[in-house]
Scaffold this motif. Structure first.
Motif, PDB file in Angstrom:
ATOM      1  N   LEU A  54       0.850  -1.182   0.000  1.00  0.00           N
ATOM      2  CA  LEU A  54       0.000   0.000   0.000  1.00  0.00           C
ATOM      3  C   LEU A  54       0.890   1.236   0.000  1.00  0.00           C
ATOM      4  N   ALA A  55       0.498   2.238  -0.754  1.00  0.00           N
ATOM      5  CA  ALA A  55       1.287   3.472  -0.850  1.00  0.00           C
ATOM      6  C   ALA A  55       0.341   4.649  -1.039  1.00  0.00           C
ATOM      7  N   PRO A  56       0.809   5.884  -0.790  1.00  0.00           N
ATOM      8  CA  PRO A  56      -0.029   7.065  -1.021  1.00  0.00           C
ATOM      9  C   PRO A  56      -0.493   7.143  -2.478  1.00  0.00           C
ATOM     10  N   ASN A  57      -1.585   7.841  -2.701  1.00  0.00           N
ATOM     11  CA  ASN A  57      -2.182   7.915  -4.042  1.00  0.00           C
ATOM     12  C   ASN A  57      -1.243   8.501  -5.087  1.00  0.00           C
ATOM     13  N   ASP A  58      -0.383   9.430  -4.680  1.00  0.00           N
ATOM     14  CA  ASP A  58       0.499  10.070  -5.665  1.00  0.00           C
ATOM     15  C   ASP A  58       1.861   9.380  -5.778  1.00  0.00           C
ATOM     16  N   ALA A  59       1.999   8.210  -5.173  1.00  0.00           N
ATOM     17  CA  ALA A  59       3.281   7.486  -5.235  1.00  0.00           C
ATOM     18  C   ALA A  59       3.545   7.009  -6.665  1.00  0.00           C
ATOM     19  N   PRO A  60       4.799   6.955  -7.072  1.00  0.00           N
ATOM     20  CA  PRO A  60       5.121   6.461  -8.415  1.00  0.00           C
ATOM     21  C   PRO A  60       4.767   4.982  -8.556  1.00  0.00           C
ATOM     22  N   ASP A  61       4.614   4.532  -9.799  1.00  0.00           N
ATOM     23  CA  ASP A  61       4.210   3.153 -10.050  1.00  0.00           C
ATOM     24  C   ASP A  61       5.201   2.140  -9.488  1.00  0.00           C
ATOM     25  N   TRP A  62       6.500   2.475  -9.485  1.00  0.00           N
ATOM     26  CA  TRP A  62       7.496   1.512  -9.022  1.00  0.00           C
ATOM     27  C   TRP A  62       7.376   1.194  -7.538  1.00  0.00           C
ATOM     28  N   ALA A  63       6.595   1.994  -6.797  1.00  0.00           N
ATOM     29  CA  ALA A  63       6.409   1.724  -5.366  1.00  0.00           C
ATOM     30  C   ALA A  63       5.643   0.421  -5.129  1.00  0.00           C
ATOM     31  N   GLN A  64       4.939  -0.061  -6.162  1.00  0.00           N
ATOM     32  CA  GLN A  64       4.217  -1.321  -6.025  1.00  0.00           C
ATOM     33  C   GLN A  64       5.084  -2.532  -6.338  1.00  0.00           C
ATOM     34  N   ASP A  65       6.311  -2.294  -6.771  1.00  0.00           N
ATOM     35  CA  ASP A  65       7.266  -3.371  -7.050  1.00  0.00           C
ATOM     36  C   ASP A  65       8.130  -3.563  -5.804  1.00  0.00           C
ATOM     37  N   ARG A  66       8.039  -4.722  -5.191  1.00  0.00           N
ATOM     38  CA  ARG A  66       8.707  -4.955  -3.892  1.00  0.00           C
ATOM     39  C   ARG A  66      10.214  -4.741  -3.986  1.00  0.00           C
ATOM     40  N   ALA A  67      10.851  -5.299  -5.008  1.00  0.00           N
ATOM     41  CA  ALA A  67      12.301  -5.159  -5.148  1.00  0.00           C
ATOM     42  C   ALA A  67      12.690  -3.707  -5.375  1.00  0.00           C
TER      43      ALA A  67
END
Length: 390
Positions: A54-67
């Motif tokens: 989970l990340a803030p709404n304005d977080a970049p897409d790469w924040a959803q990549d665990r590595a």
């Protein structure tokens, strides 16, 4: 029995740890650490039920990549003693469904994201096959920096400072207790958890006049067994079950934990019996029964079917023992015995009228008495009008 656990730890380089390794282990995945040049492969690990970020709404897409997320967290810190992640470890109630456990873990992680602006990596673990099968739990790794559209920015100092970190964690502990209790209520469970210390809970119980609850809380906190002791005690339990005998702890820690759990069970049973007796006592009194008759009703309610099958003399003997009297050669005079029984039962079954809750109950009883008296007077007036009263 539902229990509360929330601990907060830090992933420190000075302790030889890294955010990439911690994330790979908790999610049973593989992450290559760019800083260390190492491959952390924990895909053989079992027991991970689900994991998500989970990340803030304005977080970049790469924040959803665990590595990518945890390599970025490592790259953002430059000191050899940096804290690269924070871990929130939660015990999940075994009394609620799997989906509900995921929901409350997600809700808590989302609260961390919303409150501190961090990214949260959630891994929900099932109980270990060799351990306590009620030990459902979640690991939530959060970044130590705010996640914005530009990536990881300033540190979350509010959690790091001594003056604000403690109160913030205590607030989140209370929020986690609320999430669990709501889930337990929706699942139809009577159990509730409390994040406060035993001493604080005991002082509250005393202030409310709930002496039994205060006695129940006058104990040591339950110890954490640890993997080694937990495995030993789990095997001892399985052997005891297979041999049809009572389980006896083998380790010192196991014995202390077992004693605390046994005390909890005992007090729960005592409370249930006392509440049952009080309800039967109050109902009998409302129906106009005297103290002794109400006491008999309370005794029968607690004893259940067994009391209904007892002979009248046996019921009297048990009632006398509750009142602290022994019937027989030294039996007191009828009036004295009745008064003793009445006074003793009043002490055992009636609540102390000094506390706020007890005061309300006393006022309610007085109002009921007044209403019965008014109803009796109205009936007498009706009898006079009909010419039935001499």
């Amino acid at each position: 029995m539902a229990s509360y656990h929330l601990s907060v730890k830090t992933i420190k380089r000075s302790a030889g740890r890294s955010a990439t390794a911690a994330a790979a282990y908790r999610s049973a995945s593989v992450i290559e650490c760019d800083r260390e040049g190492r491959m952390h492969d924990y895909t053989a690990k079992r027991g991970v039920e689900t994991c998500f970020i989970l990340a803030p709404n304005d977080a970049p897409d790469w924040a959803q990549d665990r590595a990518a997320l945890w390599n970025a967290a490592e790259a953002r810190e430059t000191r050899s003693n940096s804290v690269t992640a924070r871990e929130w470890e939660l015990a999940l109630p075994s009394e609620i469904p799997d989906a509900a456990r995921i929901d409350i873990a997600r809700a808590f992680a989302q609260a961390l994201v919303d409150r501190y602006g961090v990214a949260a990596d959630v891994a929900i673990h099932a109980p270990h096959r060799e351990g306590d099968q009620r030990n459902h739990h979640a690991h939530i790794l959060t970044t130590t920096r705010v996640m914005s559209a530009e990536g990881l920015t300033e540190k979350t100092r509010i959690l790091d400072a001594a003056s604000t970190g403690g109160p913030e964690i205590e607030t989140m502990r209370g929020y986690w207790a609320g999430l669990q209790n709501h889930a337990l209520e929706l699942a139809g469970q009577e159990e509730r958890v409390d994040h406060r210390s035993l001493e604080v809970q005991r002082e509250e119980a005393l202030s409310l006049g709930d002496n039994m609850r205060a006695e129940e809380l006058d104990r040591e906190p339950e110890l954490k067994l640890g993997p080694a002791a937990n495995a030993i005690e789990r095997r001892a339990q399985l052997v005891a079950e297979a041999e049809g005998r009572e389980y006896e702890p083998l380790t010192q820690r196991g014995a202390r934990v077992h004693a605390v759990r046994q005390a909890k069970v005992m007090f729960t049973e005592m409370r249930e019996r006392l509440e049952l007796a009080r309800d039967a006592w109050a109902e009998a009194r409302e129906e106009g029964h005297g103290h002794v008759s109400a006491g008999l009703a309370a005794l029968r309610a607690v004893a259940g079917r067994q009391a209904k099958e007892m002979e009248p003399d046996e019921v009297k003997q048990r009632l006398a023992r509750i009142a602290g009297q022994e019937l027989g050669a030294d039996e007191p005079a009828p009036e004295a015995g009745a008064n003793a029984i009445r006074n003793r039962l009043k002490q055992v079954l009636e609540r102390d009228k000094s506390g706020p809750r007890q005061k309300q109950e006393h006022e309610l009883e007085e109002e009921r008495r007044r209403q019965r008296q008014l109803e009796l007077e109205r009936q007498r007036e009706l009898d006079r009008d009909l010419g039935w009263e001499l």
